[in-house]
Scaffold this active site. Structure first.
Site, PDB file in Angstrom:
ATOM      1  N   SER A  95      75.801   7.930  26.296  1.00 24.96           N
ATOM      2  CA  SER A  95      74.938   7.160  25.975  1.00 24.96           C
ATOM      3  C   SER A  95      75.052   6.523  27.080  1.00 24.96           C
ATOM      4  O   SER A  95      75.224   6.756  28.291  1.00 24.96           O
ATOM      5  CB  SER A  95      75.503   5.837  25.272  1.00 24.96           C
ATOM      6  OG  SER A  95      76.403   5.196  25.685  1.00 24.96           O
ATOM      7  N   CYS A  96      73.571   5.900  27.147  1.00 27.85           N
ATOM      8  CA  CYS A  96      72.987   5.367  28.089  1.00 27.85           C
ATOM      9  C   CYS A  96      73.636   5.183  29.122  1.00 27.85           C
ATOM     10  O   CYS A  96      74.581   4.358  29.338  1.00 27.85           O
ATOM     11  CB  CYS A  96      71.734   4.164  27.606  1.00 27.85           C
ATOM     12  SG  CYS A  96      70.832   3.375  29.457  1.00 27.85           S
ATOM     13  N   PRO A  97      73.651   5.272  30.768  1.00 25.93           N
ATOM     14  CA  PRO A  97      72.843   5.768  31.751  1.00 25.93           C
ATOM     15  C   PRO A  97      72.883   7.250  31.613  1.00 25.93           C
ATOM     16  O   PRO A  97      71.841   7.796  32.610  1.00 25.93           O
ATOM     17  CB  PRO A  97      72.854   5.051  32.929  1.00 25.93           C
ATOM     18  CG  PRO A  97      74.455   4.758  33.074  1.00 25.93           C
ATOM     19  CD  PRO A  97      74.393   4.585  31.774  1.00 25.93           C
ATOM     20  N   MET A  98      73.763   7.749  31.357  1.00 28.17           N
ATOM     21  CA  MET A  98      74.546   9.386  31.124  1.00 28.17           C
ATOM     22  C   MET A  98      73.715  10.495  31.714  1.00 28.17           C
ATOM     23  O   MET A  98      73.496  11.031  32.346  1.00 28.17           O
ATOM     24  CB  MET A  98      75.935   8.989  30.241  1.00 28.17           C
ATOM     25  CG  MET A  98      77.079   8.449  31.717  1.00 28.17           C
ATOM     26  SD  MET A  98      76.627   8.552  33.244  1.00 28.17           S
ATOM     27  CE  MET A  98      78.375   7.571  34.072  1.00 28.17           C
ATOM     28  N   ASP A 142      71.863  11.236  21.645  1.00 20.50           N
ATOM     29  CA  ASP A 142      71.299   9.440  21.929  1.00 20.50           C
ATOM     30  C   ASP A 142      69.657   9.313  21.778  1.00 20.50           C
ATOM     31  O   ASP A 142      69.625   9.824  22.538  1.00 20.50           O
ATOM     32  CB  ASP A 142      72.139   8.784  23.889  1.00 20.50           C
ATOM     33  CG  ASP A 142      70.984   8.366  24.195  1.00 20.50           C
ATOM     34  OD1 ASP A 142      70.937   6.780  22.953  1.00 20.50           O
ATOM     35  OD2 ASP A 142      70.786   7.792  24.673  1.00 20.50           O
TER      36      ASP A 142
END
Lengths: 83, 193
Positions: free
Chosen positions: A16-19, A43
């Site tokens: 999930s964010c920011p990956m 995501d």
């Protein structure tokens, strides 16, 4: 949608964010000019985030975004070309 | 009307030579200004990270790594409890406070019990794992890989009695408020978290 011949595929399923954005940046850096990267994410935020990233970042084009499904889980597909 | 047009022009204004000199001076000034402000279009962000709880460690690192993905020049200046985020051992053991957190599904009187911070922290760590959210350690390594400058305030290092070796490799030490201000002055975005 148009089918794109991706040169590389980046699997960020489960992240999930920011990956998704961060890993996409690194993957794009490894591409040659004109090559296309396919990003596969679970995501839902990646639809807005990767579009926003591509729009504000020089040297990359978001060619297309698509939704699909795998084993009952929504998949978000992104096709990014390095200029 | 016609007599006006034929009348000699009043030349109380500057001579051609003066005007040329003024134009040249202005051109030089514009050129100097262009040079001074030319950053190649690269945006820049400074974040001041002051908190060392698990929930407050995330926003600076998420924003920093994302901005780096945009190609921005990013500095995160860690001071006071924010320093714990860069402390290799402490960063893996950041806690969530149950007290005074209205989002916690328990009244403050219960949250104040001695073990409740651990319960709240474990709950959050489980959620982080289940959601595929990166750990603080992963975000630090990622940020450093992406070229984010993670700075540890020297005054706070000494105040807390930390050793510079206790921080992640790649963390900048030996910097103070003036260094942060210098980067903030030129930054497009400045945040205090």
């Amino acid at each position: 949608m148009t089918e794109y011949e991706a040169n590389e595929t980046l699997d960020v399923k489960g992240l999930s964010c920011p990956m998704p954005v961060v890993k996409t940046r690194s993957a794009v850096d490894d591409l040659s000019s004109g090559e296309i990267l396919e990003v596969v994410s679970t995501d839902s935020g990646s639809m807005s985030d990767l579009k926003g990233w591509a729009d504000s970042t020089d040297g990359v084009d978001m060619l297309d975004q698509d939704e699909s499904e795998e084993d009952g889980q929504a998949l978000f597909l992104h096709y990014i070309q390095k200029e | 009307m016609s007599s006006d047009a034929d009348a000699p022009v009043e030349t109380t204004t500057a001579s051609v030579e003066d005007l040329q000199a003024q134009i040249q001076a202005l051109e030089e000034e514009v050129s100097d200004l262009r040079e001074a402000t030319d950053d190649g279009g690269q945006k820049s962000m400074t974040i001041i990270a002051t908190k060392g709880t698990l929930d407050m460690a995330y926003p600076p690192l998420i924003l920093a790594s994302t901005a780096a993905a945009f190609g921005w020049d990013v500095v995160v200046f860690h001071t006071f409890w924010g320093l714990d985020i860069l402390h290799e051992k402490k960063s893996k053991n950041l806690k969530l406070s149950a007290v005074g957190n209205p989002s916690m599904p328990m009244p403050n009187a219960v949250a104040a019990l001695p073990f409740m911070d651990s319960v709240a922290t474990n709950m959050m760590e489980k959620k982080i794992e289940d959601n595929g959210t990166a750990t603080i350690e992963e975000l630090i390594e990622t940020s450093l890989d992406m070229g984010v400058d993670l700075q540890a305030c020297q005054m706070t290092i000494e105040l807390m009695g930390y050793d510079e070796d206790e921080f992640y490799d790649g963390v900048t030490t030996g910097v103070g408020a003036a260094t942060a201000i210098q980067h903030m002055a030129d930054a497009d975005v400045q945040l205090m978290i």
